[in-house]
Design a protein around this motif. Structure first.
Motif, mmCIF file in Angstrom:
data_model
loop_
_atom_site.group_PDB
_atom_site.id
_atom_site.type_symbol
_atom_site.label_atom_id
_atom_site.label_comp_id
_atom_site.label_asym_id
_atom_site.label_seq_id
_atom_site.Cartn_x
_atom_site.Cartn_y
_atom_site.Cartn_z
ATOM 1 N N ALA A 171 56.332 -20.664 -7.854
ATOM 2 C CA ALA A 171 57.407 -21.428 -7.802
ATOM 3 C C ALA A 171 58.154 -21.314 -9.104
ATOM 4 O O ALA A 171 57.521 -20.984 -10.096
ATOM 5 C CB ALA A 171 56.915 -22.645 -7.370
ATOM 6 N N ASP A 172 59.355 -21.700 -9.199
ATOM 7 C CA ASP A 172 60.240 -21.804 -10.402
ATOM 8 C C ASP A 172 59.484 -22.838 -11.182
ATOM 9 O O ASP A 172 59.297 -23.964 -10.483
ATOM 10 C CB ASP A 172 61.697 -21.759 -10.174
ATOM 11 N N ASP A 173 59.924 -22.882 -12.575
ATOM 12 C CA ASP A 173 59.199 -24.019 -13.291
ATOM 13 C C ASP A 173 59.795 -25.415 -12.784
ATOM 14 O O ASP A 173 59.064 -26.216 -12.765
ATOM 15 C CB ASP A 173 59.938 -23.988 -14.723
ATOM 16 N N GLU A 174 61.167 -25.357 -12.525
ATOM 17 C CA GLU A 174 61.759 -26.587 -12.001
ATOM 18 C C GLU A 174 61.113 -27.195 -10.773
ATOM 19 O O GLU A 174 61.092 -28.342 -10.442
ATOM 20 C CB GLU A 174 63.119 -26.710 -12.039
ATOM 21 N N GLN A 175 60.687 -26.366 -9.976
ATOM 22 C CA GLN A 175 60.059 -26.739 -8.709
ATOM 23 C C GLN A 175 58.601 -27.354 -8.814
ATOM 24 O O GLN A 175 57.940 -27.980 -7.945
ATOM 25 C CB GLN A 175 59.807 -25.680 -7.765
ATOM 26 N N LEU A 176 57.971 -27.490 -9.915
ATOM 27 C CA LEU A 176 56.735 -27.707 -10.348
ATOM 28 C C LEU A 176 56.688 -29.144 -11.215
ATOM 29 O O LEU A 176 55.801 -29.751 -11.397
ATOM 30 C CB LEU A 176 55.900 -26.882 -11.282
ATOM 31 N N ASP A 177 57.824 -29.768 -11.143
ATOM 32 C CA ASP A 177 57.941 -31.054 -11.765
ATOM 33 C C ASP A 177 57.510 -32.355 -10.942
ATOM 34 O O ASP A 177 58.087 -32.556 -9.824
ATOM 35 C CB ASP A 177 59.495 -31.360 -12.090
ATOM 36 N N PRO A 178 56.202 -32.987 -11.150
ATOM 37 C CA PRO A 178 55.732 -33.837 -10.440
ATOM 38 C C PRO A 178 56.721 -35.107 -10.181
ATOM 39 O O PRO A 178 56.750 -35.897 -9.367
ATOM 40 C CB PRO A 178 54.731 -34.365 -11.062
ATOM 41 N N ALA A 179 57.833 -35.227 -11.145
ATOM 42 C CA ALA A 179 58.791 -36.312 -10.839
ATOM 43 C C ALA A 179 59.872 -36.195 -10.038
ATOM 44 O O ALA A 179 60.583 -37.099 -9.877
ATOM 45 C CB ALA A 179 59.170 -36.623 -12.353
ATOM 46 N N THR A 180 59.973 -35.001 -9.644
ATOM 47 C CA THR A 180 60.932 -34.766 -8.324
ATOM 48 C C THR A 180 60.387 -34.700 -7.132
ATOM 49 O O THR A 180 59.342 -34.631 -6.900
ATOM 50 C CB THR A 180 61.839 -33.484 -8.511
ATOM 51 N N ALA A 181 61.236 -34.983 -6.157
ATOM 52 C CA ALA A 181 60.725 -35.031 -4.649
ATOM 53 C C ALA A 181 60.233 -33.497 -4.447
ATOM 54 O O ALA A 181 59.265 -33.393 -3.609
ATOM 55 C CB ALA A 181 61.813 -35.492 -3.637
ATOM 56 N N GLU A 182 60.979 -32.585 -4.619
ATOM 57 C CA GLU A 182 60.371 -30.942 -4.291
ATOM 58 C C GLU A 182 59.389 -30.822 -5.084
ATOM 59 O O GLU A 182 58.219 -30.300 -4.380
ATOM 60 C CB GLU A 182 61.595 -30.352 -4.736
ATOM 61 N N GLY A 183 59.098 -31.007 -6.332
ATOM 62 C CA GLY A 183 57.823 -30.840 -7.013
ATOM 63 C C GLY A 183 56.569 -31.794 -6.606
ATOM 64 O O GLY A 183 55.484 -31.082 -6.360
#
Length: 591
Positions: free
Chosen positions: A297-309
Motif C-alpha cells: 500500500a502507498d504510505d497515505e493508505q496506511l494512516d489509521p486516522a483515515t477511513a481507508e487506512g
C-alpha cells in the motif's frame, strides 16, 4: 508528511537523551529500572529489577506464578533473540481429564488452568546470561516494596472489589491476603506482602560461590522448592470460573522437568526495518503477516486516522488472526512461518481484502492443509458475564491488562518484555508464599487435532507479544498489554513512527482502534463478526465511513484503548522513550 498530522500537543514529551531510557506500565517499575541504569547496571539488570517490582505493584496484572515473553538485543548482536518464559501444560492436562469434569473449555480462573509458571525462571536466566548485577542487588527493590509496602494502585483496588465476593465465599486465603479487614481496600492503601518478601530473600540465600552460581541456585530453589509448594496447594478442590469446584493438576514432577530458554526470533522487513517477533506458539507472527499484507500500500493508505487506512488495517488483521486461530500453536500441526509469510500465500490472502467489511472468519491454507477451527461462540451465547484474562472486554471496558517494560542503555542493549499471568484473581493465593498460579491453559482447546489443542508438555498459545525493530544501529523496543489487542494496538504506533514520521509519544497518544472479529484467546472464547472498537477521539466522519463499509463500530471513550510503551535509539545515537497516558499509570524515564 503523508499521514494526518499529529496533535499539536501531547500528554507528555517524548523523552530524549544519551544515557539510558526505561518505560513500563507502572511508574514504580520504570523508576526502578532507571535507578539500576543510574547505578551502572545495563538494560537487562534494569529490566529484571523492574519486572520483579511489577509483580509487587501490579498484582492484578501479573505475578510470580505467571509467564513471560521477551525480545532482547544485546549490544553488537546481529539479531534479537526471544527469552521464552512460557511453561507447558502439566502431564495430567489431558483433554479427557477436562471433559470428565464436565468442561468444554478450560476455565478462565482456578488452578486447573495452571501451566508451568515460567516468568521467574526466565527473568533469572536473562539476568545470569546478560546482566551484570548480583541477584541480591536486583531483588532488593522488590523485597523493599513487598516488605515495607507500596500504595495500592487504583486498578488493583478495583479488581479486588470486583472479586471480593469470590474471595470471601470461596477463596479465603485470597481474602486474607487482599482484604485483611474484611472489605476491599481503597486506592492508595499501603499494602505489604511479607510472605513474598520472604520467598525472594530465600532465593538470595540459596548459595553459590559466584554471581552465576548464585542465580542458578536461586532458579533451582524456585523450581524444586517454592513452586512445588504452590502446586500442592492448588491440588485442593476450589471454585473455578465455570462455577464448579475442581482440583489443580500441576505437580512437582512437572516443575522439575522444565526450564526457561532462548529461541530464535521470526522476522519480516517493512519499510527498511527488520521487525522481530516470537514464533507461532505466541501470536507474534500475526503482526508479521499483517505487515506483509499491507506492505504494497502507498504510505497515505496506511494512516489509521483515515477511513481507508483504518479499513485496510482492520481487514488485514482479520485475515492474519483467522490464520492465528486456525494455525498457531506449539509443535505438531502448527504452521511454519515460512509458509505463513510466503510471497504467493500473502498475495493470495491480499486479494480477500475488499471495499466492505468482512463478517466471516476466513483462515487460509498456507501449507496446503485444510484449516481447522473450533466451534464459534458469539457474545450472545455467553450470558453469565464471566471473564477470563483481565483485559479489555468486547464493550471496550477495561477489566485489567497485562504488564510491559522496555529498556535501552547507553551501550546499545535493548529489551522489550511482556510479563503476565498469575494475577491475584487467577486462583487462590498460596498463603505461605503470597502469590497464586496462572491460568494460561485457558488458551488451549479441548478438541483433538488443533495446533492449540490441550496436550501434556505442549505450551499453550500465548498472547504475549513484545516487538523489537532494527535498522542498522537504530532500534525500537515496543509492546503493550491487552490480550488479543496487544499487536493490534502496537500496529498503529509502529506505522505512525516508521511511516508517518510521528515521535514515539505522538504515536502512542494518537487515537486508536482494534478489531474484535477474532476468537478471543481467553475464556469464554467468543468472537464478534465485523466488530471494531474505537476511541471517541477518532474523527466522526471516519467512523461514519467505517460503518458505511459494514464495520460494527463500538465507541469506548476518548482514552480507552492502547497500553503501548516504547524506547528506541535513533541513527545519531540519541535515545528516546514514551509511555501510555491511558489509565494514568504508565510512565517513561531517562536522560
Amino acid at each position: 508528511m503523508s499521514f494526518t498530522p499529529p496533535a499539536e500537543f501531547t500528554t507528555r514529551p517524548t523523552l530524549r537523551g544519551t544515557f539510558g531510557m526505561a518505560a513500563s506500565t507502572h511508574w514504580t517499575a520504570t523508576a526502578t529500572a532507571q535507578a539500576v541504569l543510574e547505578r551502572g547496571g545495563n538494560a537487562f539488570d534494569a529490566a529484571v529489577a523492574g519486572a520483579f517490582v511489577l509483580h509487587v505493584v501490579e498484582p492484578h496484572l501479573n505475578g510470580p506464578g505467571g509467564d513471560l515473553v521477551a525480545l532482547i538485543r544485546p549490544a553488537g548482536a546481529p539479531r534479537p533473540v526471544v527469552v521464552m518464559g512460557q511453561g507447558p501444560a502439566p502431564a495430567g492436562a489431558t483433554i479427557e481429564h477436562f471433559l470428565s469434569r464436565g468442561l468444554d473449555l478450560v476455565p478462565g480462573a482456578g488452578g486447573l488452568a495452571a501451566a508451568i509458571p515460567g516468568a521467574v525462571d526466565a527473568w533469572l536466566l536473562l539476568l545470569r546470561d546478560h546482566g551484570t548485577w548480583d541477584l541480591a542487588d536486583v531483588l532488593a527493590y522488590a523485597i523493599g516494596y513487598a516488605r515495607d509496602g507500596h500504595p495500592l494502585v487504583a486498578g488493583a483496588a478495583a479488581t479486588i472489589a470486583r472479586v471480593a465476593d469470590l474471595f470471601a465465599r470461596h477463596w479465603p486465603t485470597s481474602a486474607e491476603r487482599w482484604m485483611p479487614d474484611g472489605s476491599p481496600p481503597p486506592p492508595d492503601t499501603l499494602v505489604r506482602n511479607p510472605e513474598w518478601a520472604d520467598v525472594l530473600e530465600g532465593l538470595i540465600g540459596a548459595g553459590g560461590a559466584d554471581r552465576e552460581a548464585r542465580i542458578d541456585a536461586a532458579r533451582t530453589r524456585w523450581m524444586t522448592e517454592v513452586l512445588p509448594e504452590a502446586a500442592a496447594f492448588i491440588r485442593r478442590p476450589h471454585r473455578h470460573a465455570d462455577g464448579g469446584d475442581h482440583a489443580g493438576i500441576l505437580t512437582a514432577d512437572d516443575l522439575a522437568s522444565w526450564r526457561a530458554d532462548y529461541e530464535a526470533a521470526e522476522s519480516v522487513t517493512f519499510r527498511g526495518w527488520d521487525v522481530f517477533k516470537a514464533g507461532p506458539w505466541s501470536q507474534g507472527p500475526a503482526l508479521l503477516q499483517t505487515l506483509r499484507l499491507i506492505e504494497n500500500a502507498d504510505d497515505e493508505q496506511l494512516d489509521p486516522a483515515t477511513a481507508e487506512g483504518a479499513h485496510l488495517l482492520l481487514e488485514a488483521q482479520k485475515l492474519a488472526y483467522a490464520d492465528r486461530d486456525a494455525w498457531f500453536g506449539d509443535g505438531d500441526g502448527a504452521v511454519s512461518t515460512d509458509a505463513l509469510l510466503a510471497d504467493d500465500y500473502i498475495a493470495q490472502r491480499r486479494t480477500l481484502i475488499g471495499p466492505a467489511a468482512s463478517a466471516e472468519l476466513r483462515p487460509g491454507s498456507p501449507d496446503g492443509r485444510a484449516p481447522q477451527l473450533p466451534p464459534l461462540r458469539t457474545d450472545a451465547a455467553v450470558a453469565d458475564g464471566s471473564t477470563g484474562e483481565p483485559t479489555v472486554d468486547r464493550s471496550g471496558q477495561t477489566r485489567g491488562d497485562t504488564c510491559h517494560i522496555d529498556v535501552i542503555d547507553r551501550w546499545g542493549n535493548a529489551i522489550s518484555a511482556t510479563p503476565s499471568g498469575g494475577w491475584l484473581q487467577s486462583s487462590p493465593t498460596v498463603p505461605t508464599l503470597g502469590f497464586c498460579l496462572g491460568t494460561r491453559l485457558q488458551a488451549t482447546w479441548l478438541v483433538p487435532g488443533h495446533p492449540a489443542s490441550l496436550l501434556p508438555g505442549r505450551r499453550p498459545r500465548t498472547t504475549l507479544t513484545p516487538t523489537l525493530l532494527t535498522r542498522g544501529s537504530e532500534v525500537v523496543a515496543v509492546g503493550s498489554p491487552g490480550g488479543d489487542q496487544q499487536d493490534q494496538w502496537q500496529l498503529p504506533v509502529i506505522l505512525r513512527i516508521l511511516v508517518g514520521g510521528y515521535s514515539g509519544q505522538q504515536a502512542i497518544d494518537a487515537p486508536t482502534l482494534n478489531t474484535t472479529a477474532l476468537i478471543d484467546s481467553f475464556w469464554p472464547r467468543t468472537w464478534t463478526p465485523a466488530g471494531v472498537t474505537v476511541e471517541d477521539r477518532m474523527d466522526a466522519d471516519v467512523l461514519a465511513a467505517l460503518e458505511a463499509r459494514g464495520h460494527r463500530v463500538r465507541r469506548t471513550g476518548d482514552w480507552s484503548l492502547g497500553r503501548v510503551t516504547a524506547v528506541g535509539r535513533d541513527g545519531d545515537g540519541i535515545l528516546w522513550a514514551a509511555a501510555n497516558p491511558r489509565g494514568a499509570q504508565g510512565y517513561a524515564a531517562g536522560r
